[in-house]
Write an enzyme that holds these catalytic residues in place. Structure first.
Site, short mmCIF file in Angstrom:
data_model
loop_
_atom_site.label_atom_id
_atom_site.label_comp_id
_atom_site.label_asym_id
_atom_site.label_seq_id
_atom_site.Cartn_x
_atom_site.Cartn_y
_atom_site.Cartn_z
N GLY A 15 27.72 24.43 14.25
CA GLY A 15 26.91 23.92 15.58
C GLY A 15 26.18 25.07 15.89
O GLY A 15 26.29 26.08 15.92
N ARG A 88 34.06 22.87 -0.37
CA ARG A 88 34.34 21.55 -0.38
C ARG A 88 33.04 20.69 -0.19
O ARG A 88 32.89 20.03 0.72
CB ARG A 88 35.64 20.93 0.49
CG ARG A 88 36.92 21.77 0.60
CD ARG A 88 37.75 21.73 1.67
NE ARG A 88 37.71 20.14 1.85
CZ ARG A 88 38.47 19.84 3.21
NH1 ARG A 88 38.80 20.64 4.05
NH2 ARG A 88 38.52 18.60 3.45
N ASP A 125 34.32 29.03 13.26
CA ASP A 125 35.90 29.14 12.52
C ASP A 125 35.57 28.66 11.33
O ASP A 125 36.13 29.37 10.19
CB ASP A 125 36.99 28.71 13.36
CG ASP A 125 36.98 26.91 13.46
OD1 ASP A 125 37.84 26.37 13.98
OD2 ASP A 125 35.69 26.58 13.45
N THR A 147 29.78 30.58 18.86
CA THR A 147 30.04 29.12 19.08
C THR A 147 29.83 28.94 20.66
O THR A 147 30.35 29.99 21.48
CB THR A 147 31.40 28.53 18.74
OG1 THR A 147 31.70 27.54 19.47
CG2 THR A 147 32.52 29.67 19.08
N ASP A 149 31.74 27.30 22.25
CA ASP A 149 33.26 27.00 22.70
C ASP A 149 33.99 28.06 23.07
O ASP A 149 35.04 28.04 23.58
CB ASP A 149 33.97 26.14 21.66
CG ASP A 149 32.98 24.90 21.00
OD1 ASP A 149 33.23 24.51 19.96
OD2 ASP A 149 32.47 24.55 21.88
N ASP A 151 36.00 29.62 21.26
CA ASP A 151 37.42 29.37 20.71
C ASP A 151 37.73 30.16 19.61
O ASP A 151 38.81 29.93 18.76
CB ASP A 151 37.64 27.96 20.66
CG ASP A 151 36.50 27.40 19.46
OD1 ASP A 151 36.71 26.27 19.13
OD2 ASP A 151 35.89 28.20 19.17
N ARG A 193 35.43 21.56 22.16
CA ARG A 193 36.21 20.93 21.23
C ARG A 193 37.58 21.04 21.76
O ARG A 193 37.90 20.85 22.73
CB ARG A 193 36.11 21.87 19.82
CG ARG A 193 34.92 21.23 19.39
CD ARG A 193 34.74 21.41 17.79
NE ARG A 193 35.88 20.57 17.09
CZ ARG A 193 35.78 19.23 16.92
NH1 ARG A 193 34.80 18.60 17.17
NH2 ARG A 193 36.53 18.64 16.08
N HIS A 293 24.97 17.87 24.39
CA HIS A 293 24.25 18.91 23.34
C HIS A 293 23.24 19.52 24.46
O HIS A 293 22.58 20.45 23.71
CB HIS A 293 23.61 18.33 22.42
CG HIS A 293 24.56 18.06 21.32
ND1 HIS A 293 25.31 16.68 21.32
CD2 HIS A 293 24.77 18.48 19.92
CE1 HIS A 293 26.01 16.88 20.39
NE2 HIS A 293 25.67 17.84 19.50
N LEU A 294 23.27 19.23 25.67
CA LEU A 294 22.16 20.17 26.48
C LEU A 294 22.91 21.57 26.59
O LEU A 294 22.12 22.62 26.90
CB LEU A 294 22.24 19.43 28.09
CG LEU A 294 21.52 18.30 28.08
CD1 LEU A 294 21.85 17.65 29.50
CD2 LEU A 294 20.00 18.64 28.04
N ARG A 296 23.98 23.03 24.14
CA ARG A 296 24.00 23.80 22.93
C ARG A 296 22.38 24.38 22.74
O ARG A 296 22.07 25.22 21.88
CB ARG A 296 23.91 22.65 21.49
CG ARG A 296 25.58 22.51 21.46
CD ARG A 296 26.20 23.09 20.46
NE ARG A 296 25.39 22.75 19.12
CZ ARG A 296 25.93 21.71 18.37
NH1 ARG A 296 27.07 21.07 18.83
NH2 ARG A 296 25.05 21.48 17.26
O1 F6P Z 1 31.65 23.63 17.99
C1 F6P Z 1 30.36 23.55 18.92
C2 F6P Z 1 30.20 22.05 19.24
O2 F6P Z 1 29.17 21.83 20.05
C3 F6P Z 1 31.54 21.39 20.12
O3 F6P Z 1 31.55 22.00 21.25
C4 F6P Z 1 31.32 20.00 19.76
O4 F6P Z 1 32.57 19.40 19.97
C5 F6P Z 1 30.70 19.85 18.46
O5 F6P Z 1 30.01 21.21 18.35
C6 F6P Z 1 29.82 18.68 18.52
O6 F6P Z 1 29.17 18.75 16.94
P1 F6P Z 1 27.82 17.94 16.50
O7 F6P Z 1 26.78 18.72 16.88
O8 F6P Z 1 28.17 17.72 15.27
O9 F6P Z 1 27.88 16.57 17.28
#
Ligand code: F6P
Length: 369
Positions: A15, A88, A125, A147, A149, A151, A193, A293-294, A296
């Site tokens: 992401g 994979r 990760d 990330t 997150d 995490d 997540r 996604h705001l 991100r």
């Molecule tokens: O790992 C970053 C993240 O934004 C998570 O917080 C979220 O659950 C996931 O990616 C969303 O993934 P996608 O952009 O594929 O919907």
């Protein structure tokens, strides 16, 4: 004795997160000043594994000119993907079936053909697990933790997290006035997540009244009781922060239809579930807001830009010092190096003895337990 480095490649995977372009810029500037050439791989490793998609630019030269003025831009100029695990790699067979094939050999072959001596992998990760595998197969690799997150283990924080928390805080601030005006319960669902970092930090920063995180399965009655108690004391609205991975005691995660590519399940929907349940239990109107996604997007905060630039320069220094199989990490007061194998495939959950969590409890925030 490691061979001298002349050319490096950069890959951004998973992401996206604000700060990615600041890392790319820092890597290119630091490498070019060492006389190295930089190359960017498009969209994770797809620029190598799907040549037909990028006939001319699967792996492109990155010079100082290409990275001029990108440090404050969200996203990644290389593109990224959640799909492209070379170990994979989903491949369509002649009979139309999809098979996961280990195509790491293609990565090694392509980089060797281009005389690329080392790789800097920027990701979470999943990406860092790939980076570690490529290192174990003999490629010189350094990872950079990315990330929203937060995490990822063994680093105080990842870049992208501060920007996500800052924007979530701004959004929650805005919701107090409308919640109070309508005497409503506003439930705000944020990403993260299976970790509750974004919810915990933004919930405390923006004075949420309840915060639910995956690390503490919640009892809905406890949250309803807090809301009733606020009502009794004349506070007729409440803000509930919900991490997308939160779940009730003895309950399941709430997931969306269709897995997010690269993830086992696509989290999302806990906000609506909580609003529905709390409205039924308290008789108060409830609404849910999903920031999704705001969190991100957007320009990285100064903290994330600086972390990203430090990470990028440190990754180049680590390669110059002959390291491989490590991730640069935010320690105090300096960036340090941790082995990728200590990070790959692990998750940093909110510790139950965290003073931030304790701060929430001390100031009366309900965590549903
Ligand atoms: O790992 C970053 C993240 O934004 C998570 O917080 C979220 O659950 C996931 O990616 C969303 O993934 P996608 O952009 O594929 O919907």
């Amino acid at each position: 004795m490691k061979t001298k480095i002349r050319r490096i490649a950069i890959s951004t995977g998973g992401g996206d997160a604000p700060g990615l372009n600041a890392v790319i810029r820092s890597v290119v500037l630091a490498a070019e000043l060492r006389g190295w050439e930089c190359y960017g791989i498009r969209e994770g490793f797809n620029g190598i594994l799907l040549p037909e998609r990028y006939p001319h630019n699967g792996v492109t030269r990155l010079t100082v000119d290409q990275v001029r003025g990108i440090g404050h831009l969200g996203g990644t100029i290389l593109g990224t993907t959640n799909h492209g695990n070379p170990l994979r790699f989903a491949t369509t067979m002649p009979d139309g079936s999809i098979k996961e094939i280990d195509r790491s050999a293609d990565i090694h072959r392509h980089l060797k053909q281009m005389d690329i001596d080392a790789l800097i992998c920027i990701g979470g990760d999943g990406t860092l697990t790939i980076a570690n595998a490529l290192h174990l197969q003999g490629l010189r690799v350094v990872g950079v933790p990315k990330t929203i997150d937060n995490d990822l283990d063994k680093t105080f924080t990842t870049f992208g997290f501060d920007t996500a928390v800052s924007f979530a805080t701004e959004c929650i601030d805005r919701l107090h006035s409308t919640a109070e005006s309508h005497q409503r319960i506003m439930v705000v669902e944020v990403m993260g997540r299976y970790a509750g970092w974004i919810a915990l930090h933004s919930g405390i920063a923006a004075n949420a009244h309840a915060i639910v995180i995956p690390e503490i399965p919640y009892d809905i009655e406890k949250i309803a009781a807090m809301i009733r108690n606020r009502d009794t004391n004349g506070r007729h609205y409440s803000i509930v922060l919900a991490a997308e991975g939160a779940l009730p005691t003895n309950g399941q995660h709430v997931v969306q239809e269709g897995a997010a590519a690269g993830h086992v399940e696509r989290l999302g929907g806990i906000g609506e579930r909580l609003a529905h349940d709390l409205q039924n239990l308290t008789g108060k109107e409830a609404r849910a807001v999903v920031l999704g996604h705001l969190l991100r997007g957007g320009s990285p905060t100064a903290f994330d830009r600086l972390s990203a630039m430090r990470f990028g320069a440190a990754a180049v220094r680590a390669l110059d010092e002959g390291h491989s199989g490590i991730m640069v990490a935010l320690a105090f007061p300096n960036v340090n190096y941790v082995a990728l194998e200590e990070v790959a495939g692990r998750m940093k959950a909110v510790p139950m003895d965290s003073d931030t969590l304790q701060t929430g409890r001390d100031i009366g925030i309900c965590f549903g337990d």
